[in-house]
Motif scaffolding. Structure first.
Motif, PDB file in Angstrom:
ATOM      1  N   THR A 127       0.810  -1.219   0.000  1.00 39.20           N
ATOM      2  CA  THR A 127       0.000   0.000   0.000  1.00 39.20           C
ATOM      3  C   THR A 127       0.842   1.268   0.000  1.00 39.20           C
ATOM      4  N   GLU A 128       2.112   1.146   0.343  1.00 35.01           N
ATOM      5  CA  GLU A 128       2.969   2.331   0.429  1.00 35.01           C
ATOM      6  C   GLU A 128       4.386   1.989  -0.018  1.00 35.01           C
ATOM      7  N   LEU A 129       4.952   2.848  -0.866  1.00 39.30           N
ATOM      8  CA  LEU A 129       6.373   2.769  -1.179  1.00 39.30           C
ATOM      9  C   LEU A 129       7.082   3.813  -0.332  1.00 39.30           C
ATOM     10  N   LYS A 130       7.966   3.356   0.528  1.00 39.34           N
ATOM     11  CA  LYS A 130       8.639   4.242   1.468  1.00 39.34           C
ATOM     12  C   LYS A 130       9.656   5.141   0.750  1.00 39.34           C
ATOM     13  N   LYS A 162      -1.318   3.187  -2.402  1.00 45.65           N
ATOM     14  CA  LYS A 162      -1.974   4.444  -2.056  1.00 45.65           C
ATOM     15  C   LYS A 162      -1.007   5.608  -1.922  1.00 45.65           C
ATOM     16  N   SER A 163       0.259   5.307  -1.644  1.00 45.46           N
ATOM     17  CA  SER A 163       1.213   6.378  -1.367  1.00 45.46           C
ATOM     18  C   SER A 163       2.590   6.047  -1.931  1.00 45.46           C
ATOM     19  N   ILE A 164       3.217   7.053  -2.572  1.00 49.14           N
ATOM     20  CA  ILE A 164       4.583   6.936  -3.083  1.00 49.14           C
ATOM     21  C   ILE A 164       5.425   7.968  -2.344  1.00 49.14           C
ATOM     22  N   GLY A 165       6.397   7.515  -1.590  1.00 53.24           N
ATOM     23  CA  GLY A 165       7.144   8.374  -0.686  1.00 53.24           C
ATOM     24  C   GLY A 165       8.148   9.292  -1.348  1.00 53.24           C
ATOM     25  N   ASP A 166       8.720  10.198  -0.542  1.00 57.35           N
ATOM     26  CA  ASP A 166       9.721  11.146  -1.013  1.00 57.35           C
ATOM     27  C   ASP A 166      10.892  10.408  -1.677  1.00 57.35           C
ATOM     28  N   LYS A 167      11.268  10.882  -2.859  1.00 57.18           N
ATOM     29  CA  LYS A 167      12.449  10.373  -3.587  1.00 57.18           C
ATOM     30  C   LYS A 167      12.374   8.867  -3.857  1.00 57.18           C
ATOM     31  N   ILE A 191       1.808  11.517  -3.692  1.00 56.10           N
ATOM     32  CA  ILE A 191       3.146  11.382  -4.267  1.00 56.10           C
ATOM     33  C   ILE A 191       4.050  12.385  -3.562  1.00 56.10           C
ATOM     34  N   GLY A 192       5.118  11.897  -2.945  1.00 55.35           N
ATOM     35  CA  GLY A 192       5.995  12.733  -2.150  1.00 55.35           C
ATOM     36  C   GLY A 192       6.935  13.597  -2.972  1.00 55.35           C
ATOM     37  N   GLU A 193       7.621  14.489  -2.282  1.00 54.61           N
ATOM     38  CA  GLU A 193       8.516  15.422  -2.973  1.00 54.61           C
ATOM     39  C   GLU A 193       9.702  14.687  -3.597  1.00 54.61           C
ATOM     40  N   VAL A 208      -2.721  14.560  -3.407  1.00 48.58           N
ATOM     41  CA  VAL A 208      -1.588  15.414  -3.027  1.00 48.58           C
ATOM     42  C   VAL A 208      -0.360  15.050  -3.856  1.00 48.58           C
ATOM     43  N   ILE A 209       0.259  16.079  -4.460  1.00 47.47           N
ATOM     44  CA  ILE A 209       1.558  15.926  -5.108  1.00 47.47           C
ATOM     45  C   ILE A 209       2.493  16.957  -4.487  1.00 47.47           C
ATOM     46  N   ARG A 210       3.540  16.489  -3.834  1.00 48.54           N
ATOM     47  CA  ARG A 210       4.483  17.397  -3.183  1.00 48.54           C
ATOM     48  C   ARG A 210       5.434  18.024  -4.208  1.00 48.54           C
TER      49      ARG A 210
END
Length: 245
Positions: free
Chosen positions: A140-143, A163-168, A188-190, A210-212
């Motif tokens: 559910t999440e890529l760290k 559901k979530s793609i982490g920073d970098k 989607i993280g920064e 949200v898109i950082r």
């Protein structure tokens, strides 16, 4: 009952020669047994897969091809970090890939089974020979930094469960040319896909919330709800479209 062995718990306990495993332990931290006589002896005996109660803590001592045995249930922190192994087969008994498990690994091919539902921070960072990856349904999440600087990575398949793609998460994946973000991803993280120099097109799902900042390189064509946007670091038009949904 003991359920977790923390990071560096027995680090440099040089006279520790034997351990008694407990069935209640479900987590083994980074460098928990490094520089102990117990681990040193296993390395000297050329044991490729070193485990503590099902958690693989040492696979980095082998080379060539690695077929992880089915008694392994988790790949611990830095399990294959720096390994020269080229191909890895993970059994469907494994549910977790820990932080930095394959960081700086020479792996070229890896199949992640559907049983895996967690991939940790920096899990595949700087696997510079890895060309393709399929994330299993259930994750559910890529760290953060999960595939950071996987320069050769050109083919990525993301699951519907995500559901979530982490920073970098995919920063500096230079051979990636396009990416389809599946439905259900909301965040989607920064810098998630920044410095992917050959990335030309991104398709976003309707679920996006949200898109950082600087998630993608400038100039990438981003498709959202049938409309194309030319991405920029301060892309107010795309952000406005997402915020108004």
């Amino acid at each position: 009952s003991l359920v977790s062995i923390g990071a560096s718990a027995f680090l440099q306990c040089s006279e520790l020669e034997n351990i008694v495993e407990s069935s209640s332990v479900i987590s083994v931290g980074y460098e928990a047994f490094d520089s102990t006589a117990w681990l040193d002896n296993k390395v000297k005996n050329s044991e490729q897969f070193i485990t503590v109660n099902g958690t693989l803590i040492g696979g980095r001592y082998g080379s060539g091809d690695g077929v992880i045995p089915e008694y392994v249930t988790a790949l611990g922190c830095e399990a294959f970090c720096g390994s020269t192994v080229k191909s890895i087969t993970i059994p469907d008994t494994v549910s977790l890939i820990g932080d930095s498990a394959f960081r700086n690994c020479s792996v070229e091919e890896i199949n992640i089974p559907d049983s895996v539902n967690y991939i940790g921070t920096r899990a595949f960072e700087r696997c510079t020979n890895l060309k393709k990856i399929t994330i299993p349904n259930g994750v559910t999440e890529l760290k953060a930094n999960a595939f950071d600087s996987c320069y050769s990575l050109s083919e990525v398949v993301l699951p519907e469960s995500l559901k979530s793609i982490g920073d970098k998460a995919f920063i500096s994946c230079e051979y990636m040319t396009e990416i389809n973000i599946p439905e259900n991803v909301e965040f989607i993280g920064e810098f998630a896909f920044n410095s992917c120099d050959n990335l030309s097109r991104v398709t976003l799902p309707d679920s996006m919330k949200v898109i950082r900042r600087e998630a993608f390189p400038d100039g990438v064509i981003v498709t959202y709800k049938g409309n194309d946007y030319i991405y920029g670091s301060n892309d107010s038009e795309l952000v406005s479209a997402i915020n108004n949904t």
